[in-house]
Motif scaffolding. Structure first.
Motif, PDB file in Angstrom:
ATOM      1  N   LEU A  69       0.819  -1.211   0.000  1.00 22.95           N
ATOM      2  CA  LEU A  69       0.000   0.000   0.000  1.00 22.95           C
ATOM      3  C   LEU A  69       0.852   1.261   0.000  1.00 22.95           C
ATOM      4  CD1 LEU A  69      -3.011  -0.820   2.352  1.00 22.95           C
ATOM      5  CD2 LEU A  69      -2.985  -0.663  -0.133  1.00 22.95           C
ATOM      6  N   SER A  70       2.007   1.211   0.651  1.00 21.60           N
ATOM      7  CA  SER A  70       2.895   2.383   0.642  1.00 21.60           C
ATOM      8  C   SER A  70       3.400   2.674  -0.769  1.00 21.60           C
ATOM      9  CB  SER A  70       4.067   2.175   1.601  1.00 21.60           C
ATOM     10  OG  SER A  70       4.820   1.029   1.224  1.00 21.60           O
ATOM     11  N   GLU A  71       3.696   1.627  -1.532  1.00 21.22           N
ATOM     12  CA  GLU A  71       4.124   1.815  -2.921  1.00 21.22           C
ATOM     13  C   GLU A  71       2.987   2.368  -3.769  1.00 21.22           C
ATOM     14  OE1 GLU A  71       7.311  -1.527  -4.049  1.00 21.22           O
ATOM     15  OE2 GLU A  71       5.402  -2.363  -3.344  1.00 21.22           O
ATOM     16  N   ILE A  72       1.805   1.844  -3.558  1.00 19.24           N
ATOM     17  CA  ILE A  72       0.634   2.316  -4.296  1.00 19.24           C
ATOM     18  C   ILE A  72       0.386   3.785  -3.972  1.00 19.24           C
ATOM     19  CG2 ILE A  72      -1.857   2.052  -4.570  1.00 19.24           C
ATOM     20  CD1 ILE A  72      -1.397  -0.981  -3.923  1.00 19.24           C
ATOM     21  N   GLY A  73       0.468   4.121  -2.695  1.00 26.23           N
ATOM     22  CA  GLY A  73       0.279   5.510  -2.282  1.00 26.23           C
ATOM     23  C   GLY A  73       1.299   6.435  -2.906  1.00 26.23           C
ATOM     24  N   GLU A  74       2.553   5.990  -2.963  1.00 22.87           N
ATOM     25  CA  GLU A  74       3.603   6.805  -3.582  1.00 22.87           C
ATOM     26  C   GLU A  74       3.284   7.068  -5.052  1.00 22.87           C
ATOM     27  OE1 GLU A  74       8.352   6.546  -4.751  1.00 22.87           O
ATOM     28  OE2 GLU A  74       7.466   4.968  -3.512  1.00 22.87           O
ATOM     29  N   ILE A  75       2.872   6.035  -5.754  1.00 25.25           N
ATOM     30  CA  ILE A  75       2.527   6.178  -7.170  1.00 25.25           C
ATOM     31  C   ILE A  75       1.339   7.125  -7.339  1.00 25.25           C
ATOM     32  CG2 ILE A  75       1.587   4.952  -9.172  1.00 25.25           C
ATOM     33  CD1 ILE A  75       3.309   2.505  -8.250  1.00 25.25           C
ATOM     34  N   LEU A  76       0.313   6.956  -6.520  1.00 24.74           N
ATOM     35  CA  LEU A  76      -0.873   7.809  -6.625  1.00 24.74           C
ATOM     36  C   LEU A  76      -0.539   9.269  -6.338  1.00 24.74           C
ATOM     37  CD1 LEU A  76      -3.545   5.549  -4.884  1.00 24.74           C
ATOM     38  CD2 LEU A  76      -3.348   6.040  -7.323  1.00 24.74           C
ATOM     39  N   ASP A  77       0.306   9.507  -5.344  1.00 24.47           N
ATOM     40  CA  ASP A  77       0.657  10.886  -4.983  1.00 24.47           C
ATOM     41  C   ASP A  77       1.432  11.599  -6.080  1.00 24.47           C
ATOM     42  OD1 ASP A  77      -0.642  10.521  -2.598  1.00 24.47           O
ATOM     43  OD2 ASP A  77       1.184  10.192  -1.419  1.00 24.47           O
ATOM     44  N   LEU A  78       2.125  10.852  -6.910  1.00 24.17           N
ATOM     45  CA  LEU A  78       2.915  11.469  -7.984  1.00 24.17           C
ATOM     46  C   LEU A  78       2.040  12.072  -9.069  1.00 24.17           C
ATOM     47  CD1 LEU A  78       5.731   8.791  -8.264  1.00 24.17           C
ATOM     48  CD2 LEU A  78       5.923  11.111  -7.320  1.00 24.17           C
ATOM     49  N   TYR A  79       0.771  11.714  -9.090  1.00 27.31           N
ATOM     50  CA  TYR A  79      -0.157  12.267 -10.077  1.00 27.31           C
ATOM     51  C   TYR A  79      -0.279  13.779  -9.922  1.00 27.31           C
ATOM     52  CZ  TYR A  79      -4.432  13.005 -12.760  1.00 27.31           C
ATOM     53  OH  TYR A  79      -5.362  13.457 -13.659  1.00 27.31           O
ATOM     54  N   GLU A  80      -0.129  14.248  -8.688  1.00 28.36           N
ATOM     55  CA  GLU A  80      -0.323  15.666  -8.366  1.00 28.36           C
ATOM     56  C   GLU A  80       0.856  16.542  -8.771  1.00 28.36           C
ATOM     57  OE1 GLU A  80      -3.294  16.473  -7.246  1.00 28.36           O
ATOM     58  OE2 GLU A  80      -3.900  14.395  -6.947  1.00 28.36           O
ATOM     59  N   LEU A  81       1.942  16.005  -9.286  1.00 30.37           N
ATOM     60  CA  LEU A  81       3.131  16.796  -9.608  1.00 30.37           C
ATOM     61  C   LEU A  81       2.911  17.796 -10.738  1.00 30.37           C
ATOM     62  CD1 LEU A  81       6.105  14.264  -9.366  1.00 30.37           C
ATOM     63  CD2 LEU A  81       5.442  16.054  -7.749  1.00 30.37           C
ATOM     64  N   GLY A  82       1.995  17.494 -11.614  1.00 33.41           N
ATOM     65  CA  GLY A  82       1.726  18.404 -12.711  1.00 33.41           C
ATOM     66  C   GLY A  82       2.747  18.335 -13.834  1.00 33.41           C
ATOM     67  N   ASP A  83       3.407  17.211 -13.978  1.00 35.36           N
ATOM     68  CA  ASP A  83       4.386  17.062 -15.071  1.00 35.36           C
ATOM     69  C   ASP A  83       3.849  16.160 -16.173  1.00 35.36           C
ATOM     70  OD1 ASP A  83       4.530  14.569 -13.881  1.00 35.36           O
ATOM     71  OD2 ASP A  83       6.713  14.561 -13.659  1.00 35.36           O
ATOM     72  N   GLY A  84       2.533  16.109 -16.273  1.00 32.02           N
ATOM     73  CA  GLY A  84       1.918  15.274 -17.301  1.00 32.02           C
ATOM     74  C   GLY A  84       2.009  13.791 -17.013  1.00 32.02           C
ATOM     75  N   GLY A  85       2.336  13.465 -15.793  1.00 35.59           N
ATOM     76  CA  GLY A  85       2.394  12.057 -15.406  1.00 35.59           C
ATOM     77  C   GLY A  85       3.739  11.397 -15.675  1.00 35.59           C
ATOM     78  N   ALA A  86       4.728  12.161 -16.144  1.00 36.86           N
ATOM     79  CA  ALA A  86       6.020  11.562 -16.506  1.00 36.86           C
ATOM     80  C   ALA A  86       6.702  10.900 -15.309  1.00 36.86           C
ATOM     81  CB  ALA A  86       6.937  12.609 -17.133  1.00 36.86           C
ATOM     82  N   ALA A  90       7.372   6.927 -14.816  1.00 44.54           N
ATOM     83  CA  ALA A  90       8.731   6.394 -14.680  1.00 44.54           C
ATOM     84  C   ALA A  90       8.874   5.576 -13.395  1.00 44.54           C
ATOM     85  CB  ALA A  90       9.749   7.527 -14.712  1.00 44.54           C
ATOM     86  N   ILE A  91       8.342   6.094 -12.297  1.00 43.81           N
ATOM     87  CA  ILE A  91       8.445   5.365 -11.028  1.00 43.81           C
ATOM     88  C   ILE A  91       7.570   4.118 -11.070  1.00 43.81           C
ATOM     89  CG2 ILE A  91       7.859   5.491  -8.570  1.00 43.81           C
ATOM     90  CD1 ILE A  91       9.112   8.286  -8.580  1.00 43.81           C
ATOM     91  N   SER A  92       6.387   4.229 -11.661  1.00 49.29           N
ATOM     92  CA  SER A  92       5.526   3.051 -11.809  1.00 49.29           C
ATOM     93  C   SER A  92       6.231   1.978 -12.618  1.00 49.29           C
ATOM     94  CB  SER A  92       4.206   3.429 -12.502  1.00 49.29           C
ATOM     95  OG  SER A  92       3.456   4.317 -11.713  1.00 49.29           O
ATOM     96  N   LEU A  93       6.839   2.370 -13.718  1.00 50.14           N
ATOM     97  CA  LEU A  93       7.548   1.418 -14.568  1.00 50.14           C
ATOM     98  C   LEU A  93       8.647   0.702 -13.787  1.00 50.14           C
ATOM     99  CD1 LEU A  93       8.047   0.189 -17.366  1.00 50.14           C
ATOM    100  CD2 LEU A  93       9.529   2.163 -17.853  1.00 50.14           C
ATOM    101  N   ALA A  94       9.429   1.442 -13.001  1.00 51.81           N
ATOM    102  CA  ALA A  94      10.507   0.833 -12.217  1.00 51.81           C
ATOM    103  C   ALA A  94       9.929  -0.137 -11.174  1.00 51.81           C
ATOM    104  CB  ALA A  94      11.336   1.913 -11.536  1.00 51.81           C
ATOM    105  N   LYS A  95       8.872   0.265 -10.495  1.00 47.23           N
ATOM    106  CA  LYS A  95       8.261  -0.601  -9.481  1.00 47.23           C
ATOM    107  C   LYS A  95       7.642  -1.845 -10.123  1.00 47.23           C
ATOM    108  CE  LYS A  95       7.357   2.767  -5.869  1.00 47.23           C
ATOM    109  NZ  LYS A  95       8.253   2.138  -4.899  1.00 47.23           N
TER     110      LYS A  95
END
Length: 157
Positions: A69-86, A90-95
């Motif tokens: 769940l911590s990994e899932i949360g990290e991935i979900l929180d990255l959506y808010e960065l505003g970089d178009g999801g890049a 990238a982090i999702s792909l590595a995980k």
């Protein structure tokens, strides 16, 4: 996905999401407690947005493939960065690649364990065929010796 499910104005009840995703209300409240989803409130009722629904879908997919769940949360929180999801991509792909490697390693371990068990079964079947063939393919309950119940006396002969 039908357009009405993606509409930003569309909201969902806890019951609707539980039915759609075959999960419990307790699970949704748990994800809320962990900060993974954050429904609005209408009095005592939770009101889930299309964003909560999408996050729940990703949470359940992540759990299904064994992400913490911590990994899932990290991935979900990255959506808010505003970089178009890049960064999120990238982090999702590595995980995901790490998870694939772990699952492939587990599959090798499982295949090895299955081979060891099949070999042991073969030896045990051969042994039983020559000593007690009537015990082959019997359920455990039919083979297991009956233990005396408390209070029953054992007779020794």
């Amino acid at each position: 996905m039908p357009m009405e499910l993606r509409s930003p104005a569309r909201t969902f009840t806890i019951r609707q999401l539980c039915q759609e995703f075959d999960c419990t209300a307790r699970a949704l409240r748990f994800y809320e407690d962990k900060g993974l989803i954050s429904p609005e409130r209408d009095g005592m009722n939770r009101v889930y947005s299309y964003k909560d629904r999408a996050r729940l879908q990703l949470i359940l997919r992540g759990k299904r493939v064994g992400l913490a769940l911590s990994e899932i949360g990290e991935i979900l929180d990255l959506y808010e960065l505003g970089d178009g999801g890049a960064t999120q991509n990238a982090i999702s792909l590595a995980k995901f690649r790490d998870r694939i490697r772990a699952l492939e390693s587990q599959r090798l371990d499982i295949d090895l364990a299955v081979d060891v068990l099949k070999e042991a079964c073969s030896r045990l079947e051969d042994n039983l065929r020559s000593t007690r063939p009537e015990l082959l393919d019997q359920p455990v309950e039919a083979i297991r010796p009956r233990r005396p119940r408390p209070g029953e006396m054992r007779r020794t002969g």
